[in-house]
Design a protein around this motif. Structure first.
Motif, PDB file in Angstrom:
ATOM      1  N   VAL A   1      44.047 -49.319 -14.161  1.00 20.74           N
ATOM      2  CA  VAL A   1      42.986 -48.494 -13.190  1.00 20.74           C
ATOM      3  C   VAL A   1      43.635 -47.448 -12.338  1.00 20.74           C
ATOM      4  O   VAL A   1      43.304 -46.259 -12.358  1.00 20.74           O
ATOM      5  N   SER A   2      44.768 -48.015 -11.915  1.00 25.22           N
ATOM      6  CA  SER A   2      45.603 -46.983 -11.095  1.00 25.22           C
ATOM      7  C   SER A   2      46.099 -45.824 -11.739  1.00 25.22           C
ATOM      8  O   SER A   2      45.745 -44.720 -11.182  1.00 25.22           O
ATOM      9  N   CYS A   3      46.676 -46.129 -12.910  1.00 23.48           N
ATOM     10  CA  CYS A   3      46.984 -44.941 -13.596  1.00 23.48           C
ATOM     11  C   CYS A   3      45.651 -43.766 -14.119  1.00 23.48           C
ATOM     12  O   CYS A   3      45.867 -42.514 -13.827  1.00 23.48           O
ATOM     13  N   SER A   4      44.618 -44.539 -14.524  1.00 24.75           N
ATOM     14  CA  SER A   4      43.544 -43.770 -14.784  1.00 24.75           C
ATOM     15  C   SER A   4      42.835 -43.010 -13.595  1.00 24.75           C
ATOM     16  O   SER A   4      42.661 -41.599 -13.558  1.00 24.75           O
ATOM     17  N   MET A   5      43.094 -43.673 -12.373  1.00 20.45           N
ATOM     18  CA  MET A   5      42.573 -43.067 -11.048  1.00 20.45           C
ATOM     19  C   MET A   5      43.493 -41.767 -10.985  1.00 20.45           C
ATOM     20  O   MET A   5      42.683 -40.848 -10.472  1.00 20.45           O
ATOM     21  N   GLN A   6      44.527 -41.904 -10.925  1.00 25.18           N
ATOM     22  CA  GLN A   6      45.410 -40.862 -10.693  1.00 25.18           C
ATOM     23  C   GLN A   6      45.212 -39.506 -11.714  1.00 25.18           C
ATOM     24  O   GLN A   6      45.074 -38.327 -11.150  1.00 25.18           O
ATOM     25  N   TYR A   7      44.909 -40.006 -12.765  1.00 23.99           N
ATOM     26  CA  TYR A   7      44.803 -38.976 -14.019  1.00 23.99           C
ATOM     27  C   TYR A   7      43.322 -38.249 -13.641  1.00 23.99           C
ATOM     28  O   TYR A   7      43.276 -37.013 -13.665  1.00 23.99           O
ATOM     29  N   TRP A   8      42.289 -39.140 -13.296  1.00 25.25           N
ATOM     30  CA  TRP A   8      41.163 -38.585 -12.896  1.00 25.25           C
ATOM     31  C   TRP A   8      40.909 -37.855 -11.773  1.00 25.25           C
ATOM     32  O   TRP A   8      40.334 -36.511 -11.631  1.00 25.25           O
ATOM     33  N   ALA A   9      41.926 -38.216 -10.804  1.00 23.86           N
ATOM     34  CA  ALA A   9      42.048 -37.367  -9.352  1.00 23.86           C
ATOM     35  C   ALA A   9      42.629 -36.187  -9.602  1.00 23.86           C
ATOM     36  O   ALA A   9      42.182 -35.219  -9.074  1.00 23.86           O
TER      37      ALA A   9
ATOM     38  N   ARG B   1      34.326 -58.276  -5.730  1.00 25.85           N
ATOM     39  CA  ARG B   1      34.323 -56.988  -6.416  1.00 25.85           C
ATOM     40  C   ARG B   1      35.647 -56.372  -6.330  1.00 25.85           C
ATOM     41  O   ARG B   1      36.515 -56.602  -5.198  1.00 25.85           O
ATOM     42  N   LEU B   2      36.096 -55.867  -7.366  1.00 24.96           N
ATOM     43  CA  LEU B   2      37.147 -55.093  -7.281  1.00 24.96           C
ATOM     44  C   LEU B   2      37.089 -53.676  -7.017  1.00 24.96           C
ATOM     45  O   LEU B   2      36.267 -53.155  -7.613  1.00 24.96           O
ATOM     46  N   PHE B   3      37.879 -52.910  -6.269  1.00 23.17           N
ATOM     47  CA  PHE B   3      37.636 -51.655  -6.029  1.00 23.17           C
ATOM     48  C   PHE B   3      39.241 -50.702  -5.948  1.00 23.17           C
ATOM     49  O   PHE B   3      39.931 -51.353  -5.838  1.00 23.17           O
ATOM     50  N   HIS B   4      38.991 -49.569  -6.218  1.00 18.48           N
ATOM     51  CA  HIS B   4      40.097 -48.715  -6.207  1.00 18.48           C
ATOM     52  C   HIS B   4      39.855 -47.249  -5.463  1.00 18.48           C
ATOM     53  O   HIS B   4      38.571 -46.857  -5.544  1.00 18.48           O
ATOM     54  N   ALA B   5      40.796 -46.913  -4.583  1.00 20.03           N
ATOM     55  CA  ALA B   5      40.438 -45.656  -3.890  1.00 20.03           C
ATOM     56  C   ALA B   5      41.611 -44.929  -3.739  1.00 20.03           C
ATOM     57  O   ALA B   5      42.823 -45.322  -3.770  1.00 20.03           O
ATOM     58  N   GLN B   6      41.588 -43.647  -3.950  1.00 15.95           N
ATOM     59  CA  GLN B   6      42.462 -42.651  -3.678  1.00 15.95           C
ATOM     60  C   GLN B   6      42.076 -41.338  -3.053  1.00 15.95           C
ATOM     61  O   GLN B   6      40.945 -40.857  -3.285  1.00 15.95           O
ATOM     62  N   ARG B   7      42.920 -40.730  -2.132  1.00 20.75           N
ATOM     63  CA  ARG B   7      42.602 -39.642  -1.531  1.00 20.75           C
ATOM     64  C   ARG B   7      42.605 -38.458  -2.594  1.00 20.75           C
ATOM     65  O   ARG B   7      43.935 -38.371  -3.270  1.00 20.75           O
TER      66      ARG B   7
END
Length: 1094
Positions: A42-50, A986-992
């Motif tokens: 998900v971390s990779c996905s989050m960075q891509y989506w961001a 719950r699992l959550f992921h956050a990125q500025r």
């Protein structure tokens, strides 16, 4: 005994437990392992989506924002403006000089009045047989109508007042007559008494001086003489602004009079609460303490104690504390809890008081030390205490108050006061309280009068609300002395009163620069107490002229160490400049901002000026136009400020306002004296520049392609241009850029600033099918001209919420083709904000913690709410994992509905204990005054001690509001975490998101209610009682400096006049009429007492 278990041979039960633990450990390890692997993917996905989100936002802003194009337009029009520099030191020096010049005129008028008053009184011949009809004056209350509690008009007393005509005056915001002065006499003073009539006689001559002062300085506002007898003569004449109920205004209780009539005070109030003090007597004492506290200002220090066999403070304050509003409020609340019991020991009370005054380890006034004792009587003179602590120098004055109606010998009380340079007073009834708790000021004024010209120093008050409707003012004061001499050529030592001249705070504000400082620059001023005189956050909501407006600099801002140092340096009068990074509180969030602060002393005001100037406001644009006036014809799609020209007709309708503006421009030139040339020229310049932006960038673009509701530009010149024109009709932001949140935030921050419409917790949303919600995205335009950097404008777009919510879901998904539904075969659908929106929450939250976008449709109507109102569990996790930090602050300028008060007292049944505000209540005041008019004695009517509390009116009062605001902490990378709550984890992921004020969060939907957590609060709420804790704050007082001159001793003072009895002489007519009104208004609610008692 049971055998010990053998560790080498475990039992069957132990083996079973061990297996359970291993199974649990294995299960937990497996869960953490799966979660970790999921986190990594998900971390990779989050960075891509961001990155996709960042690119989409940047692309839209590049196409429609027009930042680059606007820079080019400014450069092309370089010949139409100059870049000027704000030099902080020069700006502060100019403001200081302008304020000094303004106040110097007022000081000259003030001294002229004070000298004339002393001359007129000295030449006046006392008349014993003077009659009311012999005096001509305008009674300001002659035409005032009062209503009784049931709405019936009260019959006014007959008056010989002059009949005047009044005309509206913009300076005074009311009707005035410049040919006469007006007179106000407190309701509880008989205006036909010989003293009052002689006072009216000699003060009549002041009218000519008032008029001459105005001729010399037409900008003068109220000129006032407050007499020690209670008479107020003010110019120009205007009818008195009184409440619908009884008017209890007394000039001697006004902050400006108290400050001018005496030097600072160190006061200890001791109250006898022995068993003989009960019922009405105790209530009288409590009310007397309230009234005594109201005679103190922020330059004074005080403590209150009760005593019987022992003495103890009534509150948590263990030493003298500053007599500011908050500390006095604590005293007033705690005095209500005093209960009468035990026996009287004056020694305990006085020893406690002297010990308080001798404590040199605390901050205090170090002037006018005094003890105020309230008692019902006693025989002990405690001479040994005075010999030990106060004689022979008698540095502490003792004032004694015999309270209530009793047959005790008062000779010891008289002796105590006379032997210690004080005064003895009697308070037999409620009507005597107001007079006798303020007349001690006459005694304190003696050393001032004897000091002569050395004591005639102009003082300036704190900011306060003018009683006649001018708004916030400061008053210059000068004492007026009695210069007559007796037959033995001894100087008179009585103060005649205080002369005052008002200066409206707005008149001082006009001398400070605003627009060239930029939206976030401002001038502020503080006094020696650290209270602000000028500050953009000085905005009291309650109009209560009984209380001064005291807002500390550290409460006007958000307190931190840098600001504490600035405050201390300014109080000490040190010049300087520093650059600081600090939190700034705005309307709906807390943001980080760097500011340079320059400080300068203004000697006349004893007030210190500071200038806040952000780095990007070091330079500003000044238009240099000639015949460019015709450009204003391009205004129809723009908003502008109403401050450009004096004769501009204002209108809430934008189109009508612009038509008025254009019509005025056709009549005047840009250099007309009717207009502010700087503002008008910059307005015309920005009108042309933003019009070019429309023509070159916006006009040919299809906003619907990118789901935009509008594009806009706002400038330092005061223009907010919205395109297309029809979008201007739905514009909900402040039209003045300097007052618009998006504008100020964009200047402070780099990148793109998202601003959803603010929604409070109670907002229930709109029907999105029939209503469109917009989200603003803005950024500042930074120019570099000749090596000088400035930000003259902000541009932005308004997103269509519903369309961009759908776009957000696509960008935060695994779709590779916009027309393809479902997931890419190489990726998992498990983490997909579009395909898996039933199990996954994806949101964008701004830097203040407010929801901007969500993949959940049921969140759309909650956009703009604090995110804890949407998902309390997830917001708590973001805060606990340091994505957000928070700052608590208090608003001391708020207004609240009244709270129900508990009834406490010493009587065996519940009785109503009056507060100071209750003295304004007609029924309480008149009933207590009427009982006080009865002769003293043991005979009382049944129920005479009981005072009804149900006639109290609900009225708004000042209160303290508390707010907790959130802002981004230093966490700046992708972060994964588990919200642990058992089977509901719950699992959550956050990125500025880079170059924005957004946090991108993806989280599991909560699967059960066990994961609920405490909701974080952001909205402003009323602070709980004693929050902030004044008891703790007084132990670490803020730095301050009191007045540097003290007049509390003169060797020639005559102390023989030290009181011999009651001095309260009420107007019999007033008393009777008020009592009849009481009986009439309360007959339907309370049974009348027996006829024999009336």
């Amino acid at each position: 005994p049971h055998p010990r278990p053998d560790p080498q041979h475990p039992t069957t039960n132990q083996q079973s437990q061990a297996l359970d633990v291993r199974a649990l450990t294995l299960s937990l390890s497996l869960f953490l392992s799966l979660s970790l692997s999921r986190c990594l993917s998900v971390s990779c996905s989050m960075q891509y989506w961001a990155r996709r989100l960042e690119q989409e936002i940047d692309g839209v802003m590049r196409i429609f924002g027009g930042v680059q194009q606007l820079r080019g337009i400014y450069n092309e029009n370089r010949n139409l403006f100059e870049v000027k520099e704000n030099v902080p030191r020069k700006l502060v020096e100019k403001v200081a000089g302008d304020i000094e010049s303004l106040l110097a005129k007022k000081v000259r008028a003030l001294k002229r009045l004070a000298n004339a008053a002393e001359k007129f009184q000295k030449a006046h011949h006392w008349q014993d047989n003077i009659r009311e009809e012999d005096i001509e004056y305008y009674d300001s209350k002659a035409d005032t109508e009062y209503d009784d509690p049931d709405g019936e008009e009260i019959e006014r007393e007959k008056s010989n007042s002059l009949k005047l005509e009044f005309t509206d005056d913009a300076n005074f915001k009311t009707k005035v007559n410049y040919s006469y002065a007006a007179v106000q006499i407190p309701t509880d003073i008989y205006k036909g008494s010989t003293v009052i009539l002689n006072e009216l006689n000699w003060t009549q001559a002041l009218e000519d001086v008032f008029i001459e002062n105005r001729k010399e300085d037409p900008s003068l506002l109220w000129q006032v003489f407050g007499s020690a007898t209670g008479v107020t003569r003010y110019y120009p004449a205007t009818p008195w602004r009184a409440p619908n109920k009884i008017d209890l205004y007394d000039v001697r209780r006004r902050p400006w009079y108290i400050q001018g009539a005496s030097s600072p005070k160190d006061m200890v109030i001791i109250v006898d609460v022995s068993g003989s003090v009960s019922g009405l007597t105790l209530k009288l004492m409590k009310t007397s303490v309230y009234e005594m506290l109201d005679t103190l200002s922020d330059d004074d220090y005080v403590n209150v104690a009760s005593f019987n066999e022992k003495a103890k403070p009534v509150s948590c304050f263990k030493h003298l504390v500053q007599a500011n509003i908050r500390n006095k409020k604590v005293f007033k609340e705690d005095v209500q809890g005093m209960v009468a019991k035990g026996t009287t020991d004056y020694k305990a009370g006085f020893e406690y008081a002297f010990d308080q005054l001798q404590n040199s380890n605390i901050t205090r006034a170090n002037c006018n030390k005094m003890i105020m004792m309230f008692t019902d009587g006693g025989e002990d003179r405690v001479q040994d205490v005075f010999e030990k602590y106060n004689w022979p120098n008698k540095t502490v004055r003792v004032f004694t108050f015999s309270v209530g109606q009793h047959n005790y010998d008062v000779t010891p009380l008289q002796w105590m006061a006379c032997a210690n340079k004080g005064y003895y007073f009697e308070i037999p009834s409620i009507g005597a309280i107001r007079i006798n708790t303020q007349e001690y000021l006459d005694v304190l004024g003696r050393p001032m009068v004897l000091a002569g010209n050395r004591a005639k120093q102009v003082q300036w008050t704190n900011v306060y609300q003018d009683a006649l409707g001018l708004g916030l003012v400061v008053t210059g004061t000068l004492p007026v002395f009695n210069l007559t001499e007796d037959s033995s050529d001894r100087k008179n030592q009585l103060i005649l009163g205080v002369m005052g001249i008002d200066v409206a705070l707005n008149d001082i504000k006009r001398l400070t620069p605003r627009y060239n400082l930029g939206a976030n620059g401002y001038v502020f001023a503080i006094d020696l107490n650290g209270y602000v005189l000028l500050h953009p956050n000085l905005q009291p909501q309650i109009i209560n002229f009984r209380e001064p407006v005291t807002l500390d600099f550290l409460d006007a801002e958000l307190e931190d160490e840098n600001k504490e140092e600035i405050r201390r340096s300014m109080i000490d009068g040190n010049d300087g400049q520093r650059f600081i990074k600090t939190l700034i509180k705005s309307l709906d969030e807390v943001r980080l901002q760097g500011k340079g602060v320059t400080a300068k002393t203004v000697a006349v005001l004893s007030t210190h000026l500071g200038l806040v100037l952000p780095p990007y406001s070091t330079y500003y644009i000044q238009a240099n136009l000639s015949d460019q006036i015709l450009q204003v014809k391009c205004l129809p799609s723009a908003f502008s400020s109403p401050e450009y020209c004096k004769d501009l007709d204002l209108s809430d309708n934008n189109t009508e306002f612009l038509e008025n503006f254009i019509a005025l421009m056709e009549k005047v030139t840009p250099d007309s004296k009717q207009c502010d040339n700087f503002l008008l020229h910059n307005l015309i310049l920005d009108t042309g520049i933003t019009q070019q932006l429309v023509e070159r960038v916006w006009k040919d673009q299809d906003l619907n392609t990118y789901s935009l509701l509008a594009v806009f530009a706002a400038t330092d010149g005061g223009i907010t241009r919205v395109f297309p024109n029809k979008a201007a009709d739905d514009w909900e932001e402040e039209p003045e850029p300097f007052n618009a949140s998006f504008y100020r935030r964009s200047l402070d921050n780099k990148g793109y600033i998202f601003k959803p419409p603010y929604r409070d917790a109670g907002y229930r949303g709109l029907d999105l099918e029939n209503n469109t919600i917009g989200i603003l995205v803005s950024t500042a335009v930074e120019l570099s001209i000749g090596g000088k950097t400035l930000k003259p404008a902000v541009v932005g777009v308004k997103l269509d919420l519903e369309a961009w919510a759908e776009k957000f879901k696509v960008l935060a998904s695994n779709r590779t083709d916009r027309d393809q539904l479902g997931c890419d075969p190489s990726t998992s659908c498990e983490m997909d904000c579009e395909a898996n929106n039933k199990d996954l929450i994806c949101v964008l939250i701004d830097d203040g913690g407010f929801l901007v976008l969500s993949n959940q449709e049921d969140h759309w109507y909650q956009v703009g709410k604090f995110f804890s109102e949407v998902d309390a569990n997830l917001m708590s996790a973001l805060y606990n994992n340091s994505f957000y930090a928070r700052k608590e602050s208090y608003d001391f300028q708020s207004v609240c509905a009244p709270e129900a008060q508990s009834n406490t007292g010493a009587a065996p049944r519940g009785v109503f204990v009056p507060t100071v505000a209750d003295l304004l209540n007609l029924a309480w005041w008149t009933s207590a005054a009427a009982w006080g008019s009865m002769p003293p004695g043991p005979r009382r009517c049944a129920g005479a001690e009981e005072v009804a509390g149900d006639s109290m009116e609900a009225r708004e009062t000042s209160c303290i509001m508390k707010q907790t605001q959130y802002y981004f902490s230093t966490v700046n990378a992708t972060y994964n975490a588990i919200i642990d709550c058992g089977n509901c984890s719950r699992l959550f992921h956050a990125q500025r998101l880079a170059n924005t004020n957004l946090l991108f969060v993806v989280a599991d939907k909560p699967i059960c209610s066990q994961c609920e957590s405490v909701k974080l609060l952001q909205a402003e709420v009323r602070a709980p009682p004693r929050d902030p804790n004044q008891c703790e704050l007084v132990d670490r007082p803020r730095y301050r400096k009191g007045p540097h001159i003290c007049f509390d001793y003169n060797a020639t003072e005559d102390t023989s006049d030290c009181g011999r009895g009651a001095s309260f002489t009420p107007s019999l007519g007033v008393l009777l009429s008020l009592q009849l009104l009481l009986l009439y208004s309360s007959a339907s609610r309370h049974p009348l007492p027996p006829a024999a008692c009336l």
